[in-house]
Scaffold this motif. Structure first.
Motif: not given
Length: 214
Positions: A114-119
């Motif tokens: 969930h944290a990966l896409p915009d990181s």
């Protein structure tokens, strides 16, 4: 690109992380006298001969992997580990995260996805889409991690090392023994399908549930 070359064997291997690269690299280091393992920031990569050779008619190949499976492998190897590299990668994942949140990303795959896409971590080559890593590359052969031994045999035959194919042991399962599908719920499965959409389209991958044992 991350590329390995040999003029003697006339190949350029465009490396994609988490596709069985370590085993093949070890074999090539041991058997090919002029083998060069290059990264984009190496000074050697700035030399004209490298660019000319890569753009020549040498045999160009790469390995790719089911993106759902590859992401699990990257998380287990780079995030779940206690090695120092995990701290830097977790900061790229969420620089404002508390110690509690960082610990959750390290231990809970669902939270990590969930944290990966915009990181910032999404642009790291261990988590970046393979289609982006190989963008602009015209490959002669695209090998699949899922049929690693067979496709590796094709590669080694093309570069004159067919007699060494049996010397590379490789396991497709993660060290946990779990099939990658067990790490996902419906939301993270869909998130990965969007994040790696080009990989899925380009190489025809699909999310496959763990085969049932009769």
């Amino acid at each position: 690109h991350n590329v390995s070359v040999s003029v003697e064997r006339n190949f350029a291997w465009f490396r994609v992380a988490k596709t069985g690269t370590r085993s093949l690299n070890r074999l090539l280091e041991e058997t090919v006298s002029d083998y060069c393992y290059l990264r984009p920031f190496d000074e050697t990569m700035q030399e004209a001969w490298v660019q000319d050779f890569v753009e020549s008619n040498c045999f160009k190949f790469s390995f790719v992997r089911n993106p759902w499976d590859r992401l699990v492998s990257g998380w287990r190897n780079k995030i779940q580990t206690q090695r120092p590299v995990a701290k830097k990668l977790l900061q790229d994942l969420d620089p404002r995260a508390s110690e509690t949140e960082l610990a959750l990303y390290r231990t809970d795959f669902i939270s990590f996805v969930h944290a990966l896409p915009d990181s910032k971590l999404a642009s790291n080559n261990h988590f970046r889409p393979q289609s982006a890593i190989l963008q602009g590359v015209k490959l002669d052969f695209t090998a699949r991690f899922e049929r690693y031994n067979d496709d590796l045999g094709v590669v080694l035959d093309r570069i004159g090392l067919s007699d060494r194919a049996a010397s590379i042991p490789h396991r497709n399962k993660s060290s946990s023994g779990m099939h990658y599908s067990q790490y996902y719920d419906s939301k993270t499965r869909d998130l990965v399908s969007k994040l790696f959409r080009e990989d899925i389209i380009r190489w025809g991958y699909a999310f496959v549930e763990e085969p049932k044992v009769c």
